[in-house]
Design an enzyme around this catalytic site. Structure first.
Site, PDB file in Angstrom:
ATOM      1  N   HIS A 148       0.822  -1.206   0.000  1.00  0.00           N
ATOM      2  CA  HIS A 148       0.000   0.000   0.000  1.00  0.00           C
ATOM      3  C   HIS A 148       0.856   1.256   0.000  1.00  0.00           C
ATOM      4  CE1 HIS A 148      -3.985  -1.623   0.034  1.00  0.00           C
ATOM      5  NE2 HIS A 148      -3.657  -2.488   0.956  1.00  0.00           N
ATOM      6  N   LYS A 577     -13.968   5.069   5.989  1.00  0.00           N
ATOM      7  CA  LYS A 577     -13.824   6.426   5.464  1.00  0.00           C
ATOM      8  C   LYS A 577     -15.184   7.007   5.104  1.00  0.00           C
ATOM      9  CE  LYS A 577     -11.818   7.069   1.391  1.00  0.00           C
ATOM     10  NZ  LYS A 577     -12.652   7.922   0.497  1.00  0.00           N
TER      11      LYS A 577
END
Length: 915
Positions: A148, A577
């Site tokens: 990532h 999120k």
């Protein structure tokens, strides 16, 4: 010795190691950099401690004055120092866990939770022994490595850390003489000097193949040795518990997977060439492990035919050996292994060196190698040498079963929007007049099903396609080639990001058909099609989407070829999120319950893939508790979950720690499958309470993040997100699009940025307000209800325990210094004021529900860990703030950039689960 004395003794052993390592690093810095640098480090460290305890603001001013007087180069030196102090404290802590685990086993204490022995004891005690064989026959447990944008660890630094860990472990496991102890101390000092002189940063941006190499290193460190040993330990535990399990060899139900080199979602650098290079690199690693193992076995299995005997099958293999030494003519095992080694060399030449076609001597598959190893095993057992079969040979046989020639299955992943565009282009070329993008969902499904059942292909060699379409088709063709070269186990899954409809599944099916990975006439499928439900709306719609897919006869026919198994991936990152920690957790839990019901109604086996990150805000936290907190029926012996970034390093860089983490996954899966009926389940009042908490938390979270004017500006100016996007951190862009929108930002850098500034906002925001509103009408009664939920409901227990941990790592005073980076004072005060108030509210309410005086009172091990680490992490935060001021003021020199990058590295490594 009393319990308190024993605890203090354990603490002293850890303190001893931290002090020794810290002293050695201090002496190294003093010798290499001079007394002035060392004194400055001590000055900053003490000032940071004073800042944490500051009541009148004097320490804040003192620290600001010290930092303002330090040049960028000096700040970089300080950052290196505190980063390495933090890394050494982490090493000492890991070794302490290993030390305590060994002492526990040596004392013959009862098995600990999370161990295989504890899980097996529980299954036997519950009378579920008869279900164990069925469990292992169908089980699948897989941690999946992912790369990532926040990946910051350098392999060279990791190698230094491992050398230090080995030396500490040597002292724990061996009674050293005074000379040996001196040698050990000198070796430690040399290792720490090497660490200090090793560059923390990469000079260039990380490529996908760099990420592949980093991921493969953990197989060398841990997986090749620990995975086979874990299987052996499990088999031996079962045999000791019940003689009926003697000589049982379990199926290879636990394997390590990978996204690295196959995950294209938001990463334009993953191409067909990269996938090919990834698979070749993995095959190289597997074969390079097998070759020396077979060579060593040949040197060890030196039995003479006249003294041991061998089976006809073994002698037939020995007859094919290239070993013509007259000294080995009566040693059939050695001769057989020499022949196998020669075949492996030929196999490596074919799979790795790029030979145009395999040599006749090469193994066509890993199954052929395993068959030869099995012959050796069976011959040893048949000739009275069972003990020899249980040594290195047993471990190698298991390694080949697990890793094959492909090492780890590589998952493919792409966003549904890409599939939609590719199909639209293919259909436009093949069926003029069809505007796929203009069709509604029902019409799309009808059209896609027509194509799936037609033998005609959409792709024509005479047409030119866009770069995007050509790239997607090339990836799938490379997958087909990989199946032919390494076997289907090399690439087994295709994951669809942002899956929101049945057509999203069918689009991938059509693309697989184009590459020969779906066979319409036979109705078979060579890879699993896996929807990833990510946002809150996606999670809510997921069960209905799967029910609709199961209502399609053709799709059900495909599943029949996959043993009626369907995997569904759940996105912890984007749901958080999108909706915040509380709502994300609750919607994930409810989605699982609904999926269980849908799959049960259609007779389809469910396998859940949990897209967990390292941080609590992305589904992180202890794996054992997380798996046991799944609703009954959600595990069913099968589970996959992602491992990434600094969490991979923390869990799997050390072989002993890695073995423990793998064991936890297996034990938890076993318990969740066979013992979940013993878990207390929530009543209607508790479910209603959780619904209300989720509603209120969602409202509070979205009000701040998506509805507060100027919040995006505040986020970009008060965190390191801009620098994460700009520096050499990972191969993947931080945002899916070129924008500053929170919606477009990838969830990983979103969470990582909040961790860097020590707010950890995605892991708690909204909970305090939600509880405050929930209990307002009946404070005593509803607080009592929440306390009961915490004590009795595993889901709620885990939700709050993880929040307890993340809040303990947060620091509102340090966060205020990052808030000071926001140029607009009114915006800063308005948003940070709201965040600060919610933080205080959440901490207070959490303590009341958990009935704690301080955060982490119920987790003294984590409390101790933070107490040891924060003195080294806090200075990094303060230094980072000063460098951010300098960088954003336009000072873009190497010292400032490197210092910023190093500070990101150091804070991440110190917190250990921030991304």
């Amino acid at each position: 010795m009393s319990v308190e004395e024993a605890r203090n003794f354990k603490e002293e052993l850890l303190g001893r190691d931290i002090r020794q390592l810290g002293r050695m690093l201090g002496e190294t810095i003093r010798a290499q950099e001079g007394n002035g640098v060392f004194d400055r480090i001590e000055s900053v460290r003490k000032s940071c401690i004073g800042f944490r305890r500051d009541e009148d603001g004097s320490a804040h001013e003192e620290l600001a004055a010290i930092l303002a007087d330090i040049s960028a180069d000096e700040k970089t030196q300080l950052i290196r120092a505190f980063t390495y102090f933090s890394l050494l404290a982490n090493i000492a802590e890991d070794q302490h866990h290993i030390r305590r685990s060994r002492a526990h086993l040596s004392a013959g204490s009862a098995p600990k939770k999370g161990s295989i022995a504890h899980a097996v004891d529980g299954v036997f005690a519950a009378g579920r022994m008869d279900d164990l064989r069925a469990f292992f026959d169908d089980a699948h447990v897989s941690p999946v490595f992912t790369a990532h944008p926040t990946e910051v660890q350098r392999k060279s630094v990791l190698n230094c850390q491992m050398a230090i860990a080995r030396l500490i472990g040597e002292r724990d496991r061996t009674q050293l003489t005074p000379d040996e102890e001196q040698d050990n101390d000198e070796a430690l000092a040399r290792a720490i000097l090497t660490l200090w002189q090793t560059r923390l940063l990469r000079p260039t941006k990380l490529s996908v193949l760099d990420e592949v190499e980093n991921g493969l290193s953990f197989f060398d460190y841990t997986m090749f040795r620990s995975v086979p040993r874990l299987y052996c330990a499990l088999e031996d535990t079962l045999a000791q518990k019940d003689a009926g399990w003697a000589d049982t060899e379990l199926p290879s139900f636990m394997k390590v997977g990978s996204w690295i080199g196959g995950d294209r979602d938001g990463n334009p650098f993953v191409t067909a060439d990269i996938l090919r290079a990834t698979l070749r690199a993995q095959a190289t690693r597997a074969l390079d492990f097998y070759l020396p193992e077979v060579h060593t076995l040949a040197s060890q299995l030196s039995q003479a035919q006249s003294l041991c005997g061998s089976t006809d099958a073994l002698r037939r293999i020995a007859e094919r050996t290239p070993d013509l030494s007259p000294h080995h003519q009566d040693e059939p095992y050695r001769q057989a292994l020499h022949g196998m080694h020669a075949r492996l060399v030929a196999t490596r030449d074919w799979l790795v060196a790029g030979a145009s076609e395999p040599d006749a001597m090469a193994y066509a598959s890993a199954a052929e190698l395993l068959a030869d190893l099995d012959v050796i095993h069976e011959s040893l057992v048949a000739n009275g040498a069972r003990q020899l079969a249980r040594g290195r040979l047993r471990l190698l046989r298991r390694a080949v079963k697990v890793f094959g020639f492909h090492l780890a299955p590589v998952d493919l992943r792409q966003n549904s929007d890409v599939h939609e565009r590719v199909l639209a282009e293919l259909l436009t070329q093949a069926r003029p007049g069809v505007d796929y993008l203009a069709l509604d969902e029902a019409a799309r499904c009808t059209l896609l099903l027509e194509e799936l059942q037609s033998p005609r292909l959409l792709v024509s060699p005479f047409e030119a396609y866009s770069e995007e379409t050509a790239s997607e088709l090339a990836i799938l063709r490379e997958t087909k080639r990989a199946h032919l070269t390494y076997g289907r186990a090399a690439v087994t899954n295709y994951i669809i990001s942002k899956a929101a409809s049945v057509s999203d599944l069918l689009e991938v099916a059509v693309l697989l058909k184009e590459a020969g990975l779906l066979h319409p006439t036979l109705g078979t499928l060579d890879v699993n099609i896996i929807p990833l439900f990510e946002t809150i709306d996606d999670l809510r719609a997921g069960p209905a989407i799967m029910a609709a897919a199961f209502g399609l006869p053709f799709y059900m026919r495909l599943l029949q070829s996959r043993d009626r198994l369907q995997e569904v991936m759940l996105g912890y990152s984007d749901s958080n999120k999108d909706g915040g920690y509380v709502t994300s957790g609750w919607e994930l839990h409810k989605a699982e319950l609904e999926l269980i019901a849908v799959f049960r109604a259609h007779g389809i086996k469910l396998q859940l893939f949990h897209g967990r990150g390292g941080s609590v805000g992305r589904g992180g936290g202890p794996s054992y508790e997380a798996i046991l907190a799944q609703p009954p029926g959600a595990v069913q012996g099968r589970i996959r979950l992602t491992e990434q970034g600094e969490v991979i390093t923390a869990k799997y860089a050390n072989a002993d720690v890695g073995r423990r983490n793998l064991e936890v996954l297996v034990a938890a899966t076993m318990e969740a499958t066979l013992l979940s009926h013993d878990q207390p389940q929530p009543d209607a009042a508790q479910v209603a309470a959780m619904d209300r908490l989720s509603t209120e938390a969602l409202r509070a979270y979205r009000s701040l993040v998506y509805e507060t004017e100027g919040f995006e500006t505040y986020f970009w100016e008060s965190t390191v997100i801009t620098e994460i996007a700009a520096l050499n951190i990972g191969s993947r862009p931080a945002s899916r699009k070129k924008s500053r929108s929170i919606e477009d930002l990838r969830a990983i850098p979103w969470v990582f940025s909040w961790a860097q500034c020590r707010l950890m906002l995605p892991g708690w925001y909204g909970f305090g307000t939600a509880v405050e509103r929930f209990i307002a009408d009946a404070p005593a009664e509803r607080l009592a209800l929440l306390r009961t939920m915490y004590k009795t409901w595993p889901f709620f227990t885990t939700l709050l325990s993880n929040m307890d941990m993340v809040l303990a790592k947060s620091d509102i005073a340090i966060a205020s210094r990052y808030a000071g980076l926001v140029a607009d004072a009114a915006l800063r005060e308005r948003i940070f004021g709201a965040i600060s108030a919610e933080h205080a509210r959440t901490v207070e309410i959490l303590r009341q529900i958990m009935e704690q005086d301080e955060l982490l009172d119920g987790n003294p091990q984590m409390q101790r860990s933070l107490r040891n680490r924060l003195p080294y992490i806090d200075p990094l935060n303060h230094l980072q703030v000063e460098l951010l001021r300098r960088y954003r003021a336009g000072v873009d020199d190497d010292a400032t950039r490197n210092g910023l990058h190093m500070s990101i590295n150091g804070i991440s490594a110190g917190l250990r689960n921030s991304g």
